[in-house]
Structure formats: C-alpha cells, structure tokens
Design an enzyme around this catalytic site. Structure first.
Site, mmCIF file in Angstrom:
data_model
loop_
_atom_site.group_PDB
_atom_site.id
_atom_site.type_symbol
_atom_site.label_atom_id
_atom_site.label_comp_id
_atom_site.label_asym_id
_atom_site.label_seq_id
_atom_site.Cartn_x
_atom_site.Cartn_y
_atom_site.Cartn_z
ATOM 1 C CE LYS A 1 -68.201 52.865 -70.426
ATOM 2 N NZ LYS A 1 -68.276 52.522 -68.994
ATOM 3 C CE1 TYR B 1 -85.244 40.435 -98.290
ATOM 4 C CE2 TYR B 1 -84.551 41.943 -96.573
ATOM 5 C CZ TYR B 1 -84.319 41.306 -97.775
ATOM 6 O OH TYR B 1 -83.154 41.546 -98.454
ATOM 7 N NE ARG C 1 -67.245 46.174 -65.066
ATOM 8 C CZ ARG C 1 -67.746 47.232 -65.735
ATOM 9 N NH1 ARG C 1 -68.547 47.065 -66.764
ATOM 10 N NH2 ARG C 1 -67.452 48.462 -65.349
ATOM 11 C CG MET D 1 -77.288 44.536 -94.086
ATOM 12 S SD MET D 1 -76.189 43.421 -94.974
ATOM 13 C CE MET D 1 -76.809 41.823 -94.515
HETATM 14 C C1 LIG Z 1 -68.989 53.368 -68.167
HETATM 15 C C2 LIG Z 1 -68.456 53.755 -66.836
HETATM 16 C C3 LIG Z 1 -68.874 54.931 -66.200
HETATM 17 C C4 LIG Z 1 -69.954 55.837 -66.760
HETATM 18 O O1 LIG Z 1 -71.231 55.270 -66.605
HETATM 19 P P1 LIG Z 1 -72.554 56.076 -67.042
HETATM 20 O O2 LIG Z 1 -73.652 55.234 -66.538
HETATM 21 O O3 LIG Z 1 -72.529 56.153 -68.522
HETATM 22 O O4 LIG Z 1 -72.479 57.416 -66.419
HETATM 23 C C5 LIG Z 1 -68.237 55.285 -65.016
HETATM 24 N N1 LIG Z 1 -67.268 54.509 -64.480
HETATM 25 C C6 LIG Z 1 -66.855 53.351 -65.052
HETATM 26 C C7 LIG Z 1 -65.786 52.548 -64.397
HETATM 27 C C8 LIG Z 1 -67.442 52.931 -66.234
HETATM 28 O O5 LIG Z 1 -67.050 51.780 -66.790
#
Ligand SMILES: *Cc1c(COP(=O)(O)O)cnc(C)c1O
Length: 364
Positions: free
Chosen positions: A42, A256, A132, A304
């Site tokens: 992701k 700055y 969640r 920046m």
């Molecule tokens: C992000 C995620 C993972 C991976 O988590 P890590 O801590 O990066 O290994 C696994 N399962 C789900 C559902 C996630 O959202």
C-alpha cells in the site's frame, strides 16, 4: 565554484533490490513451509514505488496487499501477476473493478455484504481489537446465516493486530485468542479458505500467529516495527547533491529565524530538498548527512525546498549527499528525532522524488 562534468543533478531515492531480496529470504526463514506471504505494498510500497519491486517480490510473495482498488489497478498495470487483496471496504463505486482486474475483496460489514456480487472472491475481516474495520466475533452466527442465504463463501478470514510490534503484548494474545477460538468454525464453514492475521510485528514476535498466511509490510522494506535489532536491511536510500556552496564567517546565521550561527569560519552547502519533499522540519539542526564521504551537520531550519550543511573544509558544488542510507542515517533514527515511526518517514518522501532501483551487490 566550477562545475565538473560528473556532477549529480538530481535528488533520488535508490531502491536496493539486493536488500529487498535479503529481507524476503530472512522473513521466509521465519515462516512455516506452507505459510503464504502477502507482501503489503500500500501507499506505493511504503513510498518505494511498487513497480520497481515486482521483479524481486514475485519470487517470494504469494499475494500482494494494497489499501485501495486504485492501487490494485496500478499494480496490475505494472504487471503484477499474483493475487491482490484490497483492504478497503467494498463500495458501489469500486465494485466493478474487482472482477475486471481479478482482485480479492475484504468485507467487514453487513452493508458491504449486501452489495457484493456472487462471483467475487472475498476475505471476511474480523475486528478482534484493532477498533477499525471488520465484523465483531459475536457477529459470526448472523454472518454465517447471511452467507448461507446468499449462497456465497469467503476465500479467506482475517484479523489485524493493534499491538504486535512488541513481543508478549497481552492485547495481541487476547486478539489471537479470539481469532483462534473461531478458527475451527471458519474452517468447517469454508474449508478452502485461508486464515491470516500477522503484520510484521505478528510475524517477528508471534510464531503461533502465522495461520495460513502472513502480511508483512515494513519488515520487507528493512525496518523492524519496534526498532529492535534484526538482520533486516533498509531498502531505500535518499540521495541528493550540493546545489550551491559559499563561505561563511564566524557569527553569521543560516536560514529562517537565525536559529543557527557559525561558531567558526567555514562553508555552507545547500542541498535542494526540504519539507516539501517530505523531510520533516522537526529534524532541523538534528541530523547529519554524508557529503562526499564525510558526515556533516545539517544546520539552520529546514526550508520548503532546501536544507543547509556546514563544513570547516571547502565543499564542491555537485558533490553527492546521502541523506538516508547505510552511510548516513536510517529512517528509524529520523523517526525517533521527529517523534514518529519509520513508516511515516518512508511514506512521506514526496512522489516528485524519482525512485530508481539498483541491482545486486551495490553499496546500498
Ligand atoms: C499495513 C498493513 C499490514 C502491514 O503492516 P506492517 O506493520 O507494515 O507489517 C498488514 N495488514 C494490514 C491489514 C495492513 O493494513
């Protein structure tokens, strides 16, 4: 300062495929023979650019996991062959893509179940304590009736740990207990379905939480989720260069708010990356970077588009600067200073910075 012909003109993130290969081999050594690995890619592979990783990942990963349908479609375009599990809840606007791109859905509510077409492969998510997404364990009975009524069966069951980064967390044992308690029910209802729970923390710290598949993310990129020592090797290095150099006299201020003043005569080097590139401003005056083989202090507030370094010795325009990597600092040290986690540092590196993969046996 004169330019020479070999100057570097670009800020880029180098992606070490050999370190990726190494991390996969290490994680594979921790899993059972029949345990599948779902590689979590992701946020464009935690900022590493998923398409660059595919040549190595496809040797080790049985599945890919992404947050959104959009990411899954991108991954298919980049030629990913393995099954892709999409973590986001199913909704009306994305539902057609699952079949078109052969994606597996994650379903975590009765509303989603209502809109799920008959022919889509789906995993049921259970909220065992993450708070969640997902069904509660107590929903199982009515959920099962609903599935029977709709004549559909899941191809997987999953849960997600809230607290698995530390070994022996009571919360993780509790979550694991709930999932284990339902496992026989799950298996008898859909014997072909796979069970999975572990993120990197689960995989590294809870050997009894592997079930049929594990879902590592951060560990594949080379970071232990709790910052513990491990054989993992960071995959991403961040390189830039000195875009300008000038002499500075003792007492003169840099950047700055004039928060830094030279204690000696020397040289200021300007690096063309700043907080718009994802370098947290809270690192100002607290990090070192490797400039032409030497560690130099970053000085003054990070701006920046630029940050500055100080050197007593002359500097050369065009010299390579390593900001993150084996010869400078790692994302977990930055994270500690900035009060965050390496995940946020890595995913925060702006997409405008080019990602480039490098081959085996490179120094990165
Ligand atoms: C992000 C995620 C993972 C991976 O988590 P890590 O801590 O990066 O290994 C696994 N399962 C789900 C559902 C996630 O959202």
């Amino acid at each position: 300062m004169s330019k020479n012909s070999t100057v570097l003109h670009e800020t880029k993130a180098l992606i070490s495929l050999s370190n990726l290969d190494h991390n996969f081999k290490y994680l594979r050594s921790l899993t059972g023979h029949n345990t599948h690995i779902l590689f979590v890619v992701k946020a464009d592979a935690y900022g590493h650019k998923a398409e660059l990783l595919i040549p190595v990942a496809e040797k080790f990963a049985d599945w890919y996991g992404v947050a959104t349908v959009k990411e899954a479609v991108e991954l298919r375009k980049a030629n990913a062959k393995q099954p892709i599990l999409v973590f986001e809840p199913v909704n009306e606007s994305t539902i057609s893509h699952y079949e078109a791109h052969q994606l597996a859905a994650v379903v975590g509510s009765f509303t989603e179940l209502e809109i799920l077409p008959q022919n889509i492969s789906f995993h049921l998510e259970f909220d065992t304590g993450m708070g969640r997404l997902g069904f509660y364990a107590k929903d199982w009975k009515s959920l099962k009736s609903k599935l029977i009524e709709k004549k559909i069966k899941p191809s997987g069951y999953m849960t997600h740990f809230a607290d698995a980064d530390e070994p022996n967390s009571p919360k993780t044992h509790h979550q694991l207990g709930i999932f284990h308690a339902l496992a026989d029910e799950f298996r008898s209802f859909a014997p072909e379905a796979i069970l999975h729970a572990s993120n990197s923390g689960g995989l590294l710290n809870y050997p009894d939480a592997q079930f049929d598949m594990v879902r590592p993310g951060i560990s594949v990129y080379g970071y232990h989720p709790a910052g513990a020592d491990s054989p993992l090797k960071p995959v991403l290095s961040l390189l830039s260069y000195l875009i300008a150099v000038k002499p500075i006299k003792k007492g003169m201020a840099v950047s700055y708010l004039s928060k830094w003043k030279a204690e000696k005569d020397g040289y200021v080097g300007v690096i063309p990356v700043g907080y718009a590139d994802g370098i947290p401003r809270s690192l100002s005056n607290k990090i070192q970077v490797n400039t032409a083989g030497k560690m130099l202090n970053q000085v003054g507030v990070i701006t920046m588009d630029y940050m500055m370094v100080f050197s007593e010795e002359p500097l050369t325009v065009g010299s390579e600067v390593e900001l993150l990597g084996p010869n400078s600092m790692l994302a977990d040290s930055w994270a500690k200073i900035a009060g965050t986690i390496p995940y946020e540092i890595l995913t925060g590196i702006h997409p405008k910075i080019k990602r480039e993969s490098i081959e085996l046996n490179n120094k990165y």
